[in-house]
Design an enzyme around this catalytic site. Structure first.
Site, mmCIF file in Angstrom:
data_model
loop_
_atom_site.group_PDB
_atom_site.id
_atom_site.type_symbol
_atom_site.label_atom_id
_atom_site.label_comp_id
_atom_site.label_asym_id
_atom_site.label_seq_id
_atom_site.Cartn_x
_atom_site.Cartn_y
_atom_site.Cartn_z
ATOM 1 N N THR A 33 26.812 43.158 41.489
ATOM 2 C CA THR A 33 27.099 41.735 41.262
ATOM 3 C C THR A 33 26.868 40.996 42.576
ATOM 4 O O THR A 33 27.101 41.558 43.648
ATOM 5 C CB THR A 33 28.571 41.590 40.821
ATOM 6 N N ASP A 87 35.041 38.895 34.751
ATOM 7 C CA ASP A 87 35.764 37.962 35.623
ATOM 8 C C ASP A 87 34.911 36.853 36.194
ATOM 9 O O ASP A 87 35.416 35.769 36.513
ATOM 10 C CB ASP A 87 36.354 38.750 36.801
#
Ligand code: ASP
Length: 342
Positions: free
Chosen positions: A212, A243
């Site tokens: 990420t 998230d």
């Protein structure tokens, strides 16, 4: 005639005497303003994912990661050095990382349980307390840029799946065939995850694939911005939202701090992590580093997540409890950091 001239000169003299102090005052103000602005230092930090990678990784691969992190940092630094905005610095840095197949964002995203790529991104501008986010994207080449357009142009904050794709249709963001995001290394990781019964089971031994990307920055005007972009977690189920696009969990900025997370999304969300860091600073008066330590080592469990953050004063913190995090940072007049392990 003579009288007229002396009247005129009196008038000019009077005007000069009246305006001179004012213009001196204006100069003083300007001088003061630029002194205040020059006190504000820019700072930037970025991550390319937290998790565990062995320090014995092949030298060539390590060099490729380090070079990518270094180039991404240079993009943001140049914008900030030239007086550009933290919003541009964050967007452009994340776009570069989205284009790089080494990272789990944009091209190179991990595969879902159905063998597809579904992308999430968010951006938040703390100076405006405004944010934009999208989840489940399948054709947007740079999800971070769509997130920015949502922040700037929409009255909503988060678009999901088909709705997000439809919103993208009304914008100028670049679109690609869904196959564009697929790279062989991620396909292999997906096959391995399938064989070992999915991604959640692999969390305790910290073996999930990382990548990420995120960036946080403060510019010369004190504007704090955070941005994060991801393909999520390998083998995630259709419709799973992590998230990253949840404001306050993986991405958050206010007028004091900007935060971007990476790691096990479910755990990051359960602890409303990015906002928690900001709240800890706000309500306890602790420093950025103290608040970061509290979040990473006291709130979250070992092996779960890493974070990057910058505060209004230009302090930088980058911490992970996973063993490694691809990361880089620089601040005005400060040292440059590019690192993977401690
Ligand atoms: N936090 C991301 C998610 O759960 C994954 C990662 O950071 O690698 O979607």
């Amino acid at each position: 005639m003579k009288k007229q001239i002396s009247l005129l000169s009196l008038l000019i003299l009077g005007t000069l005497l009246f305006t001179l102090p004012m213009s001196l005052k204006a100069q003083d103000n300007n001088g003061q303003q630029s002194a205040d602005e020059s006190d504000q230092k820019w700072a930037i930090a970025l991550h390319g994912g937290a998790g565990y990678v062995s320090p014995n990784m092949p030298e060539e691969r390590k060099a490729a990661y380090m070079a990518a992190l270094d180039s991404a940092l240079a993009i943001g630094v140049e914008i900030l050095e030239q007086g550009g905005s933290s919003l541009d610095a964050v967007e452009q840095t994340v776009r570069f990382l989205e284009d790089n197949p080494l990272f789990n964002a944009g091209r190179g995203a991990v595969f879902t349980s159905e063998g597809k790529n579904e992308l999430d991104a968010a951006i938040m501008d703390g100076s405006q307390m405004n944010a934009g986010a999208a989840t489940g994207l399948t054709t947007v080449k740079h999800p971070i840029s769509l997130a920015r357009i949502i922040m700037e142009e929409s009255r909503h904050i988060l678009f999901a799946g088909d709705g997000a794709e439809q919103y993208a249709d009304q914008t100028t963001v670049e679109r690609v065939d869904p196959d564009y995001f697929k790279v062989p290394a991620r396909y292999e990781a997906w096959k391995r995850a399938n064989e070992s019964q999915g991604y959640l089971e692999s969390q305790p031994n910290n073996a999930w694939k990382m990548g990420t990307v995120g960036c946080v920055a403060v510019d010369k005007t004190g504007r704090l911005v955070a941005g994060t972009s991801t393909g999520g977690m390998t083998n995630k189920r259709y419709g799973r939202v992590g998230d990253v696009p949840i404001i306050g969990s993986g991405t958050y900025a206010d007028e004091q701090v900007a935060v971007s997370a990476t790691g096990w999304g479910e755990r990051i969300m359960l602890n409303v992590s990015a906002h928690r860091l900001a709240s800890h600073i706000r309500y306890t008066g602790a420093s950025l580093q103290e608040s970061m330590n509290h979040l990473v080592y006291e709130i979250l469990n070992e092996g779960e997540a890493g974070f990057i953050a910058v505060d209004r004063q230009g302090n930088i913190s980058m911490e992970t409890n996973t063993g490694s995090m691809f990361r880089a940072s620089q601040s005005e007049g400060g040292e440059k950091t590019v690192a993977i392990w401690k």
